[in-house]
Design a protein around this motif. Structure first.
Motif, PDB file in Angstrom:
ATOM      1  N   TYR A 288       0.915  -0.997  -0.125  1.00 54.71           N
ATOM      2  CA  TYR A 288       0.002  -0.089   0.073  1.00 54.71           C
ATOM      3  C   TYR A 288       0.977   1.283  -0.153  1.00 54.71           C
ATOM      4  CZ  TYR A 288      -4.444  -2.338   0.527  1.00 54.71           C
ATOM      5  OH  TYR A 288      -5.698  -3.037   0.415  1.00 54.71           O
ATOM      6  N   ARG A 289       2.102   1.185   0.797  1.00 54.14           N
ATOM      7  CA  ARG A 289       2.852   2.373   0.850  1.00 54.14           C
ATOM      8  C   ARG A 289       3.435   2.566  -0.586  1.00 54.14           C
ATOM      9  NH1 ARG A 289       4.682   0.308   5.375  1.00 54.14           N
ATOM     10  NH2 ARG A 289       6.728  -0.131   4.572  1.00 54.14           N
ATOM     11  N   LEU A 290       3.902   1.694  -1.319  1.00 51.27           N
ATOM     12  CA  LEU A 290       4.492   1.670  -2.550  1.00 51.27           C
ATOM     13  C   LEU A 290       3.411   2.353  -3.855  1.00 51.27           C
ATOM     14  CD1 LEU A 290       6.769   1.167  -4.497  1.00 51.27           C
ATOM     15  CD2 LEU A 290       5.776  -1.080  -4.939  1.00 51.27           C
ATOM     16  N   LEU A 291       2.327   1.813  -3.429  1.00 52.33           N
ATOM     17  CA  LEU A 291       1.171   2.626  -4.174  1.00 52.33           C
ATOM     18  C   LEU A 291       0.970   4.042  -4.013  1.00 52.33           C
ATOM     19  CD1 LEU A 291      -1.687  -0.120  -4.687  1.00 52.33           C
ATOM     20  CD2 LEU A 291      -0.277   1.016  -6.573  1.00 52.33           C
ATOM     21  N   ALA A 292       1.130   4.269  -2.676  1.00 46.83           N
ATOM     22  CA  ALA A 292       0.965   5.786  -2.285  1.00 46.83           C
ATOM     23  C   ALA A 292       2.042   6.693  -2.261  1.00 46.83           C
ATOM     24  CB  ALA A 292       0.237   5.925  -0.927  1.00 46.83           C
ATOM     25  N   SER A 293       3.396   5.970  -2.480  1.00 50.45           N
ATOM     26  CA  SER A 293       4.481   6.687  -2.702  1.00 50.45           C
ATOM     27  C   SER A 293       4.886   7.307  -4.067  1.00 50.45           C
ATOM     28  CB  SER A 293       5.637   5.856  -2.199  1.00 50.45           C
ATOM     29  OG  SER A 293       6.886   6.487  -2.306  1.00 50.45           O
ATOM     30  N   ASP A 294       5.417   8.567  -4.274  1.00 54.18           N
ATOM     31  CA  ASP A 294       5.761   9.202  -5.382  1.00 54.18           C
ATOM     32  C   ASP A 294       7.410   8.996  -5.517  1.00 54.18           C
ATOM     33  OD1 ASP A 294       3.316  10.151  -6.122  1.00 54.18           O
ATOM     34  OD2 ASP A 294       3.493  11.763  -4.870  1.00 54.18           O
ATOM     35  N   ASP A 295       8.120   8.516  -4.706  1.00 54.37           N
ATOM     36  CA  ASP A 295       9.670   8.561  -4.820  1.00 54.37           C
ATOM     37  C   ASP A 295      10.002   7.529  -6.184  1.00 54.37           C
ATOM     38  OD1 ASP A 295       9.377  10.329  -2.802  1.00 54.37           O
ATOM     39  OD2 ASP A 295       9.931   8.623  -1.255  1.00 54.37           O
ATOM     40  N   VAL A 296       9.522   6.454  -5.961  1.00 55.61           N
ATOM     41  CA  VAL A 296       9.851   5.426  -7.134  1.00 55.61           C
ATOM     42  C   VAL A 296       9.496   6.209  -8.424  1.00 55.61           C
ATOM     43  CG1 VAL A 296      10.064   3.257  -8.048  1.00 55.61           C
ATOM     44  CG2 VAL A 296      10.103   3.585  -5.715  1.00 55.61           C
ATOM     45  N   ALA A 297       8.136   6.459  -8.532  1.00 53.48           N
ATOM     46  CA  ALA A 297       7.609   6.951  -9.808  1.00 53.48           C
ATOM     47  C   ALA A 297       8.337   8.354 -10.189  1.00 53.48           C
ATOM     48  CB  ALA A 297       5.927   7.560  -9.666  1.00 53.48           C
ATOM     49  N   ARG A 298       8.802   8.947  -9.271  1.00 58.82           N
ATOM     50  CA  ARG A 298       9.615  10.247  -9.731  1.00 58.82           C
ATOM     51  C   ARG A 298      11.073   9.988 -10.235  1.00 58.82           C
ATOM     52  NH1 ARG A 298       7.453  13.080  -5.306  1.00 58.82           N
ATOM     53  NH2 ARG A 298       9.243  12.400  -4.085  1.00 58.82           N
ATOM     54  N   ALA A 299      11.448   8.827  -9.598  1.00 60.32           N
ATOM     55  CA  ALA A 299      12.991   8.265 -10.043  1.00 60.32           C
ATOM     56  C   ALA A 299      12.921   7.901 -11.405  1.00 60.32           C
ATOM     57  CB  ALA A 299      13.448   7.116  -9.081  1.00 60.32           C
ATOM     58  N   LEU A 300      11.701   7.103 -11.729  1.00 59.70           N
ATOM     59  CA  LEU A 300      11.606   6.525 -13.308  1.00 59.70           C
ATOM     60  C   LEU A 300      11.456   7.770 -14.064  1.00 59.70           C
ATOM     61  CD1 LEU A 300       9.807   3.493 -12.290  1.00 59.70           C
ATOM     62  CD2 LEU A 300      12.192   3.711 -12.811  1.00 59.70           C
ATOM     63  N   ASP A 301      11.043   8.905 -13.780  1.00 58.52           N
ATOM     64  CA  ASP A 301      10.713  10.139 -14.836  1.00 58.52           C
ATOM     65  C   ASP A 301      12.088  10.579 -15.063  1.00 58.52           C
ATOM     66  OD1 ASP A 301       9.762  11.865 -16.360  1.00 58.52           O
ATOM     67  OD2 ASP A 301       8.508  12.745 -14.846  1.00 58.52           O
ATOM     68  N   VAL A 302      12.984   9.894 -15.983  1.00 59.70           N
ATOM     69  CA  VAL A 302      14.269  10.640 -16.318  1.00 59.70           C
ATOM     70  C   VAL A 302      14.074  11.581 -17.080  1.00 59.70           C
ATOM     71  CG1 VAL A 302      16.223   9.749 -17.644  1.00 59.70           C
ATOM     72  CG2 VAL A 302      15.105   8.108 -16.120  1.00 59.70           C
ATOM     73  N   GLY A 303      13.112  12.111 -17.618  1.00 52.51           N
ATOM     74  CA  GLY A 303      13.193  13.288 -18.455  1.00 52.51           C
ATOM     75  C   GLY A 303      13.168  14.352 -17.750  1.00 52.51           C
ATOM     76  N   ARG A 304      12.871  14.249 -16.231  1.00 47.89           N
ATOM     77  CA  ARG A 304      13.312  15.474 -15.463  1.00 47.89           C
ATOM     78  C   ARG A 304      14.432  15.645 -15.341  1.00 47.89           C
ATOM     79  NH1 ARG A 304       9.595  16.098 -10.852  1.00 47.89           N
ATOM     80  NH2 ARG A 304       7.596  14.775 -11.005  1.00 47.89           N
TER      81      ARG A 304
END
Length: 475
Positions: free
Chosen positions: A259-275
């Motif tokens: 559940y925490r993984l679903l709610a967390s933005d940290d990993v999703a942000r890490a995968l947004d390499v275009g940033r």
């Protein structure tokens, strides 16, 4: 992946079990894997060898197919032409170390790199060599390729580290990108093995055309939004109640992690390499650049190579987000990898070495600039090397008898060389190193005692690694 334990045949499913399974499937997560936690060995910090403090993370770069040691990090310029090959050598930032002329960027950071020039084992085929490499154990099937899927027995490096860190309650302890590698079937050395699927890596899929990544665990099924997930979690809490067995407590911890993984933005942000800053993307070769132009391979292949730089940049971002172990798989299968049985020099010169050189050196410099290099160990290797003698197709064949592994960061002594090969890079002449020794080194650098025990589903004990850590490369 099949379960490692099964319910007795005379047992019937409980109401709690049925509801929990339904909730898990509704989340769209592989919660079955997350529920296989086992409470056995504990992390045991060790100061053997007097190395610097334990690392926080490791990035393992796998050059699937087997790079040629002679055409990368262990050239033999004085050998006959049929051994030496076509490439010249160049000096590096570390006096006395020379590398292939097609590694100019890596040559400039060689004072931060250590080489093991005496890696060896006896597995001459891709699947058994990969299993031996990533588990540190001899492959159960022997030196044979796999043509049908089989369960993984021994845990991988990342699976073992994730298991030993289970009490740290990390949303993601081990990740792998941009695909699971295979020869014919997926090679069974990439997950938790007998420790259970809870210690399989968080799988991240790369899209070469879009240059982006997708992680299934971060996407709930259509129609299952935050409110529905919250209601399902409340229902699960009501089902579980307050009286819990140790197994149910483990289940609850791993539900919470999901559940925490679903709610967390940290990993999703890490995968947004275009940033990333465009200059950082360019340094990794994650956008079209001079190294990718003029090769005559077409835009599609150039994008595929650019994904190789993005993979390493994504790995750095995952480490920055707190993921301890990241596997980066460089090329998936036959015809797209380092398995250069034909046209070895053309393949290395035009397709393989330029992006490797750019990405590997960029990762070292980037981690260093961000203050992460000392706490992050980079391990770069194939499952074996290539034959010293060039074959009639201008290629080199499989050669596990002696090859090179490159290490950087993680307290490694930059510019160090461990072991030596003979004048043809055919066999070790000093300090031979096995996959078991490399596994022990990685675990030791995490502050884990390689002699600690883990147990399989039948309760049989195994050491974390059967080898000895190469302490001389650190400290």
């Amino acid at each position: 992946m099949p379960l490692h334990r099964t319910r007795p045949h005379d047992a019937s499913p409980t109401r709690r079990g049925v509801l929990a399974s339904a909730l898990a499937s509704g989340l769209g997560l592989d919660l079955l894997g997350l529920l296989r936690a086992r409470a056995e060995a504990k992390p045991v910090p060790t100061a053997r060898g007097g190395a610097s403090p334990p690392i926080r993370s490791c990035i393992a770069i796998f050059y699937y197919g087997g790079p040629s040691q002679l055409d990368t990090f262990d050239p033999k310029p004085d050998a006959p032409a049929e051994i030496r090959g076509e490439f010249a050598t160049i000096a590096t930032s570390e006096p006395g170390i020379r590398v292939s002329e097609h590694l100019p960027m890596t040559a400039r950071v060689m004072h931060k790199v250590a080489l093991i020039r005496s890696m060896h084992h006896t597995n001459r085929l891709h699947d058994p060599a990969s299993i031996h490499t990533f588990t540190g154990r001899l492959p159960p099937q022997g030196d044979f390729e796999l043509f049908a899927a089989v369960p993984q027995h021994f845990p991988s490096w990342g699976g073992t580290v994730a298991y030993m860190m289970r009490d740290r309650d990390l949303p993601v302890a081990s990740a792998a990108l941009p695909f699971a590698f295979h020869n014919v079937v997926e090679t069974p050395c990439q997950g938790g093995g007998f420790l259970g699927p809870a210690y399989d890596p968080f799988r991240i899929e790369g899209d070469p055309e879009a240059g982006s990544y997708r992680a299934e665990l971060l996407s709930a099924p259509e129609g299952v939004g935050p409110d529905r997930r919250r209601r399902r979690r409340d229902l699960l809490d009501a089902i579980e109640g307050r009286s819990e067995s140790p197994h149910e407590a483990a289940m609850r911890r791993h539900y919470d992690k999901a559940y925490r993984l679903l709610a967390s933005d940290d990993v999703a942000r890490a995968l947004d390499v275009g940033r990333e800053d465009p200059r950082v993307l360019a340094r990794y070769g994650a956008v079209d650049g001079p190294w990718a132009q003029g090769s005559g391979n077409g835009a599609g292949q150039a994008q595929g190579r650019n994904l190789r730089g993005r993979n390493l940049l994504a790995a750095r971002r995952l480490v920055e987000a707190g993921v301890p172990f990241v596997n980066v798989h460089d090329f998936r299968q036959q015809g797209q990898n380092w398995d250069s049985h034909a046209q070895n020099f053309q393949q290395h010169r035009e397709h393989l070495l330029p992006p490797m050189d750019r990405g590997f050196s960029a990762l070292i410099e980037d981690l260093d600039a961000r203050g992460l290099l000392e706490s992050t160990l980079i391990v770069a290797l194939g499952e074996f090397g290539r034959t010293p003698r060039i074959n009639k197709e201008a290629g080199r064949d499989h050669w596990p008898d002696c090859y090179t592994v490159a290490l950087a960061g993680g307290g490694v002594r930059g510019g160090a060389v461990h072991g030596a090969s003979d004048r043809f890079a055919a066999y070790p002449t000093a300090d031979p190193v096995s996959p078991a020794d490399l596994a022990a080194t990685i675990f030791w650098r995490f502050g884990l005692d390689p002699a600690s025990e883990i147990r399989d589903a039948q309760g049989r004990p195994y050491k974390l690694a059967d080898g000895e850590p190469i302490t001389s490369l650190f400290g």
